[in-house]
Structure formats: structure tokens, C-alpha cells
Design an enzyme around this catalytic site. Structure first.
Site, PDB file in Angstrom:
ATOM      1  CB  SER A  27      -0.927   0.000   1.220  1.00 33.45           C
ATOM      2  OG  SER A  27      -0.167  -0.107   2.418  1.00 33.45           O
ATOM      3  CG  ASN A 115      -4.820  -4.100  13.676  1.00 34.19           C
ATOM      4  OD1 ASN A 115      -4.216  -4.095  12.598  1.00 34.19           O
ATOM      5  ND2 ASN A 115      -5.318  -5.200  14.207  1.00 34.19           N
ATOM      6  CB  THR A 160     -39.362  28.301  -8.466  1.00 28.14           C
ATOM      7  OG1 THR A 160     -40.515  28.780  -9.147  1.00 28.14           O
ATOM      8  CG2 THR A 160     -39.068  29.188  -7.261  1.00 28.14           C
ATOM      9  CG  HIS A 161     -40.766  24.735 -10.959  1.00 28.62           C
ATOM     10  ND1 HIS A 161     -41.031  23.426 -10.619  1.00 28.62           N
ATOM     11  CD2 HIS A 161     -41.348  25.490  -9.984  1.00 28.62           C
ATOM     12  CE1 HIS A 161     -41.749  23.396  -9.503  1.00 28.62           C
ATOM     13  NE2 HIS A 161     -41.942  24.641  -9.100  1.00 28.62           N
ATOM     14  CB  SER A 282     -13.651  24.205 -29.689  1.00 26.57           C
ATOM     15  OG  SER A 282     -13.749  23.281 -30.749  1.00 26.57           O
ATOM     16  CE  LYS A 288     -18.096  25.125 -28.321  1.00 25.10           C
ATOM     17  NZ  LYS A 288     -19.404  24.996 -27.722  1.00 25.10           N
ATOM     18  CG  ASN A 290     -16.180  25.218 -24.811  1.00 23.92           C
ATOM     19  OD1 ASN A 290     -17.181  25.766 -25.280  1.00 23.92           O
ATOM     20  ND2 ASN A 290     -15.426  24.390 -25.506  1.00 23.92           N
ATOM     21  CD  GLU A 295     -18.523  22.197 -19.845  1.00 19.54           C
ATOM     22  OE1 GLU A 295     -18.394  21.097 -20.408  1.00 19.54           O
ATOM     23  OE2 GLU A 295     -18.358  23.285 -20.423  1.00 19.54           O
ATOM     24  CE1 TYR A 322      -6.997  -2.619   9.847  1.00 19.89           C
ATOM     25  CE2 TYR A 322      -6.301  -4.883   9.456  1.00 19.89           C
ATOM     26  CZ  TYR A 322      -6.347  -3.560   9.074  1.00 19.89           C
ATOM     27  OH  TYR A 322      -5.738  -3.168   7.897  1.00 19.89           O
ATOM     28  CD  GLN A 327      -3.933  -1.893   2.646  1.00 19.11           C
ATOM     29  OE1 GLN A 327      -3.314  -2.330   3.608  1.00 19.11           O
ATOM     30  NE2 GLN A 327      -3.660  -2.266   1.406  1.00 19.11           N
ATOM     31  CE  LYS A 330      -5.036   3.674   5.638  1.00 18.28           C
ATOM     32  NZ  LYS A 330      -6.070   2.604   5.699  1.00 18.28           N
TER      33      LYS A 330
HETATM   34  N1  ARG Z   1      -2.229  -0.912   5.738  1.00 16.12           N
HETATM   35  C1  ARG Z   1      -3.136  -1.279   6.775  1.00 16.12           C
HETATM   36  C2  ARG Z   1      -4.388  -0.401   6.711  1.00 16.12           C
HETATM   37  O1  ARG Z   1      -4.374   0.564   6.033  1.00 16.12           O
HETATM   38  C3  ARG Z   1      -2.463  -1.098   8.068  1.00 16.12           C
HETATM   39  C4  ARG Z   1      -2.867  -2.063   9.122  1.00 16.12           C
HETATM   40  C5  ARG Z   1      -2.424  -3.407   8.782  1.00 16.12           C
HETATM   41  N2  ARG Z   1      -2.742  -4.301   9.860  1.00 16.12           N
HETATM   42  C6  ARG Z   1      -2.726  -5.612   9.707  1.00 16.12           C
HETATM   43  N3  ARG Z   1      -3.028  -6.299  10.719  1.00 16.12           N
HETATM   44  N4  ARG Z   1      -2.412  -6.173   8.570  1.00 16.12           N
HETATM   45  O2  ARG Z   1      -5.399  -0.662   7.313  1.00 16.12           O
END
Ligand code: ARG
Length: 475
Positions: A27, A115, A160-161, A282, A288, A290, A295, A322, A327, A330
Site C-alpha cells: 500500500s 491496527n 423556481t423550476h 475548441s 468557442k 467553454n 463543467e 480489524y 485499508q 484510503k
Molecule cells: N495498511 C493497513 C491499513 O491501512 C495497516 C494495518 C495493517 N494491519 C494488519 N493487521 N495487517 O489498514
């Protein structure tokens, strides 16, 4: 994973992880942005270890020094994650071991789990980002306020509308786009109460055995308190989901402003001219110009709201405590933040620099029989029941439609022929100025009420600006 990599687990395994697992599990390409909050967490944790008698004073200061060097190396780009590092925590542990030596560096992990580490880090990161995003939203509010001031008492058709309804001040209409943004910033402020509770010290789920004080670590990191339940603290992401929903709401409000600008910028409306700096051309049609900023503001909202939905979907059905699924909170939340980061300055710039065509708006304001309510209310003030007044004003509109004229073009005779109660003084309310002036309750479009509203909006946004510029924690 190579033999000399610094995995945080592996003692009970006899074989190496499959490449496919490592590939899936890694990650660092997205969680590296948590490096500075991870290091801040490590410093606080080292202090908690020392407080519990698990690090001597000289060890603590050597640990803090090594973490400080690591932080500088991360900032300068000297230290980066390697392909063998599973996540930001693993990479930074390797970095610490390289700087502090394995004897001292190896002591830091006592009493904490990834965790509780990650649960704390995402909240600390979002508390900082919430304030930064709030500042960028306030820049949009500021841009709207600037245009509201420029507009003075100019009048436009209120709709309105999407049909002509009643005349309103341009400033009134513009500020109607600022208040929802203010409320979203207030939502962030309120969210911060829940985000200010630290999960740190919860260990893997059940708490820690080493006498570490969760509240001490919480205070070190600028949190208000530590969690009441370590299982909840490590397993829940409702506060992350709440942030994502608030950002989704803010993006939706921005999208409505953007949609209006797209419409206002058409030849048919001709309410605004966008500055060249915030317009695109354009590749085939030379004429044009734009409104791409507006948008993209409208379009990116789909992604931003989708991020909130994907976090809620990920959470739904997860057993305690957990699970690695967590994960997946994120990337969506980082995408929201990155999207607003590029979007908000562009919207603020577009709004500040657009030229508003007040004359055009003013000219359209009385059209579409937008003063019909004023006739009905004038009759009410002169003793006619509203049901009848509504009918009579409707009859005036019917006559105008037959003749192809506006209400103000009816003659005194026309009015009295429609109803004897329509004397010539009804004309007093048949101007857009009279119409807006008459709506003078709080929040109405009367000029002095719009002035009051602007002052309130200014006050509110400067209070929010103070909150947004507060430092959460020293990283
Ligand atoms: N990369 C994990 C997360 O974002 C971190 C925690 C990982 N914990 C584990 N027991 N594998 O949640």
C-alpha cells in the site's frame, strides 16, 4: 520479499509470501502520504514507552533524534519505500532500524499494533486536511462575497423550476451558493469532535499490557481524549466515512454553483462572461469559449460522492474488529482531497474573475410576469382575501399573455376591467425595485436585508477561518 527485508511479521511462517500476495498487499504507493503522521505517532509512542519505564532517558532521546533524522530524510526524498515494504509502517520501521540500530530501533514496536497505529494516523491526517480543505472552501465563499459586493443592489430574475418567479437581488442569489459551503465547513468543525478521539493505545484490539497511557499519547498528538473502547477504536471507520460524506455534500453544493455558471454563460442567458484565464477553446470550432472549470466542478462531484459511497460499502458487513478491508478507506478519501485541492482554487478564480452583466439581468427581471405575486399581495394589503387576489392576479397574466405584453404595460382601464379593486395605485408594486424592497423580512431580498445577510456571512466566514488556521498538532 527478499531475505533481508524488514517485514513486521513472519516468525511463524516457514515460506516466503507469494509475489502475487505482496503485489496485492502493498500500500506504500498510496499510504506514503501518512509518513509524517506515522513518525509523529512514533515519537509520542516512544515518550509513552519511556513514561512506562520501558525506555531509559538516553534511549528516548536517541530514539527521538533518529526519528527526527528519518523525518528529514522522508521530507527530502532521501528515504523512500522499497518494493519490499508492505506499507508505510513497515517502510518507516526499516528506516528507523537503519538510523537507530536494531537494538534501540527494535524497541519501538512494543505495545502497539498497526491496527491502532493506522486508525490513529488516518484521523490525525484528516484533522489536518479538514482544516486545509475548509480554508480552500472559504476562498470560494470569499470569491462569492466579492461578487456579491460588486453587484450592489442590481436585480435579476429569481427562478423556481428554472422559470421566472420573482425578482431578487443578484447579491442575494449569489450568497445562496455561499451558505451551503459555510454549513459544510461547520459540518467539518462538528466532525472534528469525533475525529479528536485517539484510537492509539488500543493495541491490536484488546488494549495494551505494557502500562502505556492512551490519554498521554492522545494529548501528545493534539487529540482531545483517547477512545472508550479499544475494539471500536481499531475496527470502526465511521468517522472516516463521515468526513467523506461531508466532502461529498460540499462537492454537491459546488456542483450546483457550477451548473448555474454553465447556464449563465450561454448566449441565451448571457448573464456572465468568464475570464479567458478560466475558459478553454475548441480544437475544431475557432469561436468557442467553454466553461470547462464549471463543467469539471460539476463532473468531478460524481467521483467525490462515489468515494463516500465506496467507503460505506466497504464497511457494511465487516465483523469486529480489524479486517484488512479497512485499508480500502484510503484511496477514496485521498482522491477526494486531491480532487478538491485542484478544483477549489479554480472555482474561486473563475468566480472572482467572471464579469456579471447586471443590465441584462435587470432587463429580464420583470419579464415572465414575475410581478404577479406583487399584484396579489397588494390586493391582500387592501383587504381582498388571498384566494381571490390570486385569481385576479392570474387574470391579469392571462390578459398579458393574450396581448403579448408584460404586467406593467396594462393600462388603468385594463386593470379596472379585470377587477374594480385594481386601482391605479397597484402600479406602485409593478416595478422590480418596489418588488424587492417589499420583501423585507429577515433573509428576504430587500436591499437592507441583503446587506445584513452579507455582514452575517462575513462574520461567519471569519470565525470559520480562525478554526481552519488552527494547528492540530506539531508534526
Ligand atoms: N495498511 C493497513 C491499513 O491501512 C495497516 C494495518 C495493517 N494491519 C494488519 N493487521 N495487517 O489498514
Amino acid at each position: 520479499m527478499t531475505k533481508d527485508s524488514v517485514a513486521l511479521w513472519g516468525g511463524r511462517f516457514s515460506g516466503e509470501p507469494a509475489d502475487a500476495l505482496a503485489e496485492l498487499s502493498r500500500s506504500t504507493h498510496f499510504d506514503w502520504r501518512l509518513a509524517s503522521v506515522d513518525i509523529a505517532g512514533s515519537k509520542a509512542h516512544a515518550r509513552a514507552l519511556a513514561k512506562a519505564g520501558l525506555l531509559r532517558d538516553d534511549e528516548l532521546s536517541a530514539m527521538i533524534d533518529a526519528l527526527e533524522v528519518l523525518k528529514c530524510d522522508v521530507t527530502s526524498g532521501v528515504f523512500v519505500p522499497s518494493p519490499d515494504d508492505e506499507d508505510v509502517h513497515t517502510a518507516l520501521e526499516r528506516g528507523l532500524l537503519e538510523r537507530a540500530g536494531s537494538q534501540l530501533g527494535g524497541k519501538l514496536r512494543a505495545g502497539r499494533s498497526r491496527n491502532d497505529q493506522i486508525a490513529m494516523e488516518i484521523l490525525l491526517y484528516l484533522r489536518i486536511e479538514a482544516r486545509r480543505i475548509a480554508s480552500l472552501l472559504l476562498d470560494v465563499v470569499q470569491a462569492i462575497l466579492y461578487q456579491a459586493k460588486q453587484a450592489g443592489y442590481a436585480i435579476m430574475p429569481g427562478r423556481t423550476h428554472l422559470q421566472h418567479a420573482q425578482p431578487v437581488l443578484v447579491a442575494h442569489h449569489l450568497m445562496a451558493h455561499a451558505w451551503p459551503l459555510v454549513r459544510s465547513i461547520e459540518r467539518l468543525q462538528d466532525w472534528d469532535k469525533r475525529a479528536g478521539i485517539s484510537p492509539y493505545g488500543s493495541g491490536a484490539l484488546a488494549g495494551n499490557t505494557l502500562g502505556l497511557e492512551p490519554q498521554f499519547v492522545a494529548k501528545e498528538l493534539g487529540f482531545v481524549d483517547s477512545a472508550n473502547n479499544s475494539i471500536d477504536a481499531t475496527a470502526s471507520r465511521d468517522v472516516v466515512a463521515e468526513f467523506a460524506c461531508v466532502i461529498g455534500i460540499a462537492a454537491t453544493s459546488l456542483s450546483r454553483l457550477c451548473e448555474e455558471i454553465v447556464v449563465w454563460n450561454t448566449k441565451e442567458f448571457d448573464y456572465v462572461t468568464l475570464d479567458d484565464a478560466y475558459s478553454t477553446g475548441s480544437s475544431i470550432m475557432p469561436q468557442k469559449k467553454n466553461p470547462d472549470v464549471a463543467e469539471l466542478g460539476r463532473g468531478k462531484t460524481g467521483r467525490v460522492v462515489g468515494a463516500a459511497v465506496s467507503i460505506l460499502m466497504m464497511l457494511k458487513g465487516l465483523p469486529l474488529a480489524y479486517n484488512r478491508d479497512l485499508q480500502e478507506d484510503k484511496e477514496p478519501i485521498f482522491d477526494q482531497i486531491d480532487t478538491l485541492d485542484v478544483l477549489l482554487p479554480a472555482i474561486a478564480g473563475m468566480v472572482t474573475t467572471m464579469v456579471v452583466h447586471y443590465e441584462r439581468m435587470q432587463e429580464l427581471a420583470p419579464q415572465g410576469f414575475s410581478l404577479a405575486t406583487d399584484i396579489a399581495e397588494w390586493l391582500v394589503k387592501h383587504g381582498t382575501p388571498f384566494r381571490e387576489a390570486h385569481e385576479i392576479a392570474g387574470a391579469c397574466v392571462r390578459v398579458c399573455e393574450q396581448r403579448g405584453c408584460e404586467l406593467s404595460e396594462l393600462s388603468d382601464n385594463d386593470f379596472s376591467a379585470i377587477d374594480a379593486r385594481l386601482t391605479s395605485s397597484v402600479r406602485e408594486v409593478l416595478t422590480i425595485e418596489g418588488s424587492v424592497r417589499a420583501r423585507d423580512g429577515k433573509g428576504g431580498t430587500a436591499p437592507h436585508q441583503v446587506d445584513n445577510q452579507r455582514r452575517l456571512l462575513e462574520q461567519q466566514s471569519s470565525l470559520l477561518r480562525k478554526w481552519a488556521t488552527q494547528e492540530v498538532a506539531v508534526l
